[in-house]
Design a protein around this motif. Structure first.
Motif, PDB file in Angstrom:
ATOM      1  N   ILE A 164      29.859  57.309  45.350  1.00 54.42           N
ATOM      2  CA  ILE A 164      30.167  55.917  45.689  1.00 54.42           C
ATOM      3  C   ILE A 164      30.337  55.099  44.411  1.00 54.42           C
ATOM      4  O   ILE A 164      29.538  55.198  43.486  1.00 54.42           O
ATOM      5  CB  ILE A 164      29.080  55.304  46.597  1.00 54.42           C
ATOM      6  N   HIS A 165      31.391  54.309  44.388  1.00 58.86           N
ATOM      7  CA  HIS A 165      31.819  53.601  43.173  1.00 58.86           C
ATOM      8  C   HIS A 165      31.895  52.114  43.487  1.00 58.86           C
ATOM      9  O   HIS A 165      32.620  51.716  44.407  1.00 58.86           O
ATOM     10  CB  HIS A 165      33.197  54.127  42.744  1.00 58.86           C
ATOM     11  N   TYR A 166      31.152  51.334  42.714  1.00 57.97           N
ATOM     12  CA  TYR A 166      31.067  49.913  43.032  1.00 57.97           C
ATOM     13  C   TYR A 166      32.250  49.131  42.475  1.00 57.97           C
ATOM     14  O   TYR A 166      32.630  49.306  41.322  1.00 57.97           O
ATOM     15  CB  TYR A 166      29.752  49.336  42.488  1.00 57.97           C
ATOM     16  N   ARG A 167      32.846  48.285  43.309  1.00 57.18           N
ATOM     17  CA  ARG A 167      33.988  47.477  42.891  1.00 57.18           C
ATOM     18  C   ARG A 167      33.646  46.007  42.784  1.00 57.18           C
ATOM     19  O   ARG A 167      34.532  45.179  42.637  1.00 57.18           O
ATOM     20  CB  ARG A 167      35.123  47.634  43.898  1.00 57.18           C
ATOM     21  N   GLY A 168      32.353  45.663  42.881  1.00 56.23           N
ATOM     22  CA  GLY A 168      31.966  44.249  42.847  1.00 56.23           C
ATOM     23  C   GLY A 168      32.145  43.614  44.213  1.00 56.23           C
ATOM     24  O   GLY A 168      32.791  44.186  45.115  1.00 56.23           O
ATOM     25  N   ASP A 169      31.563  42.439  44.383  1.00 57.71           N
ATOM     26  CA  ASP A 169      31.695  41.659  45.611  1.00 57.71           C
ATOM     27  C   ASP A 169      31.353  42.466  46.877  1.00 57.71           C
ATOM     28  O   ASP A 169      31.994  42.315  47.920  1.00 57.71           O
ATOM     29  CB  ASP A 169      33.132  41.091  45.722  1.00 57.71           C
ATOM     30  N   GLY A 170      30.357  43.348  46.754  1.00 57.16           N
ATOM     31  CA  GLY A 170      29.884  44.089  47.931  1.00 57.16           C
ATOM     32  C   GLY A 170      30.813  45.188  48.417  1.00 57.16           C
ATOM     33  O   GLY A 170      30.647  45.710  49.519  1.00 57.16           O
ATOM     34  N   GLU A 171      31.800  45.550  47.576  1.00 61.82           N
ATOM     35  CA  GLU A 171      32.787  46.544  48.029  1.00 61.82           C
ATOM     36  C   GLU A 171      32.621  47.855  47.246  1.00 61.82           C
ATOM     37  O   GLU A 171      32.431  47.844  46.030  1.00 61.82           O
ATOM     38  CB  GLU A 171      34.179  45.965  47.773  1.00 61.82           C
ATOM     39  N   PHE A 172      32.707  48.973  47.955  1.00 59.22           N
ATOM     40  CA  PHE A 172      32.618  50.291  47.319  1.00 59.22           C
ATOM     41  C   PHE A 172      33.910  51.065  47.517  1.00 59.22           C
ATOM     42  O   PHE A 172      34.612  50.885  48.506  1.00 59.22           O
ATOM     43  CB  PHE A 172      31.481  51.116  47.935  1.00 59.22           C
ATOM     44  N   MET A 173      34.180  51.943  46.564  1.00 56.01           N
ATOM     45  CA  MET A 173      35.231  52.948  46.730  1.00 56.01           C
ATOM     46  C   MET A 173      34.490  54.275  46.887  1.00 56.01           C
ATOM     47  O   MET A 173      33.512  54.518  46.173  1.00 56.01           O
ATOM     48  CB  MET A 173      36.087  52.960  45.466  1.00 56.01           C
ATOM     49  N   ILE A 174      34.935  55.095  47.813  1.00 57.34           N
ATOM     50  CA  ILE A 174      34.306  56.405  47.998  1.00 57.34           C
ATOM     51  C   ILE A 174      35.253  57.435  47.408  1.00 57.34           C
ATOM     52  O   ILE A 174      36.463  57.394  47.691  1.00 57.34           O
ATOM     53  CB  ILE A 174      34.041  56.668  49.492  1.00 57.34           C
ATOM     54  N   SER A 175      34.730  58.347  46.575  1.00 56.64           N
ATOM     55  CA  SER A 175      35.634  59.272  45.881  1.00 56.64           C
ATOM     56  C   SER A 175      36.407  60.086  46.908  1.00 56.64           C
ATOM     57  O   SER A 175      35.881  60.449  47.959  1.00 56.64           O
ATOM     58  CB  SER A 175      34.860  60.176  44.932  1.00 56.64           C
ATOM     59  N   GLY A 176      37.654  60.312  46.591  1.00 54.73           N
ATOM     60  CA  GLY A 176      38.528  60.961  47.579  1.00 54.73           C
ATOM     61  C   GLY A 176      39.279  62.135  47.025  1.00 54.73           C
ATOM     62  O   GLY A 176      38.692  63.117  46.576  1.00 54.73           O
ATOM     63  N   GLU A 177      40.591  61.993  46.988  1.00 53.25           N
ATOM     64  CA  GLU A 177      41.496  63.084  46.652  1.00 53.25           C
ATOM     65  C   GLU A 177      41.298  63.591  45.220  1.00 53.25           C
ATOM     66  O   GLU A 177      41.066  62.800  44.306  1.00 53.25           O
ATOM     67  CB  GLU A 177      42.921  62.526  46.782  1.00 53.25           C
TER      68      GLU A 177
END
Ligand SMILES: Cc1cc2nc3c(=O)[nH]c(=O)nc-3n(C[C@H](O)[C@H](O)[C@H](O)COP(=O)(O)O)c2cc1C
Length: 192
Positions: A164-177
């Motif tokens: 899980i990768h934090y993008r700020g403002d309560g938003e995450f990116m989940i590792s994918g492809e």
């Protein structure tokens, strides 16, 4: 020559304090620490790899965090890599302080003894990197500890954990492809 469509962007001024939203997203990690009879965990997104061998990692740990004192006094920690299954716990750990609660019991995580440091490994994490402070000269200026990973424990599967990768403002990116499509463009001696 083959014509290739390159991206073309319209840009606007952007507040510099939010540049982090684009550059931050390494996987968030859980830093566990111990000093005397106390253990703790904090969530961390601000860190960087600094060397292959020895494996050095620069970590920004706010002096306001309880973890800061435990790490400063013990000169050790474990950097634990959670997957998306632990996303809610990672947020809650980052929104509470070890001054007030025991985060291991509060969030149902299992402390496991390490091999080289006294700080506990978090059993539920995909990987655990035992670390010792190698350089504290940036602590007073930037709150950055430079750690050396002295022992690493990594799950045998899956090969690519859903980090899980934090993008700020309560938003995450989940590792994918993942892709090896560009591998042939690397010079063999430049393959890190
Ligand atoms: C996604 C996320 C990323 C964070 N990254 C950092 C960081 O890089 N450095 C830091 O000092 N605190 C960071 N925090 C905040 C700490 O985890 C938070 O202050 C924590 O409650 C400190 O706990 P402690 O007082 O028990 O040490 C982050 C929190 C979250 C939710």
């Amino acid at each position: 020559m083959l014509e290739r469509l390159m991206p073309h962007y319209t840009k606007q001024d952007f507040p510099t304090h939010n540049v982090r939203r684009f550059l931050e997203p390494g996987p968030i990690v859980l830093v566990s620490s111990a000093y005397r009879d106390e253990t703790n965990i904090m969530t961390m997104g601000w860190y960087m790899m600094m060397e292959f061998e020895p494996a050095l990692i620069g970590c920004c740990i706010s002096a306001a965090n309880h973890s800061f004192e435990l790490v400063r006094k013990s000169r050790q920690c474990v950097i634990n890599l959670p997957t998306v299954d632990l996303a809610a716990e990672a947020v809650k750990i980052g929104n509470s302080s070890g001054r007030d609660i025991d985060k291991f019991s509060e969030f149902g995580l299992t402390p496991k003894p390490g091999g080289r440091v006294r700080a506990p490994l978090i059993a539920e994490c995909y990987a655990n990197f035992e670390c010792i402070v190698r350089d504290s000269s940036w602590v007073s200026k930037y709150n950055v500890f430079v750690f050396e990973v002295v022992k690493a424990h990594v799950a045998t599967s899956p090969k690519y954990p859903k980090t899980i990768h934090y993008r700020g403002d309560g938003e995450f990116m989940i590792s994918g492809e993942n892709t090896r499509r560009y591998r042939k463009l690397f010079r063999p001696d430049m393959l890190g």
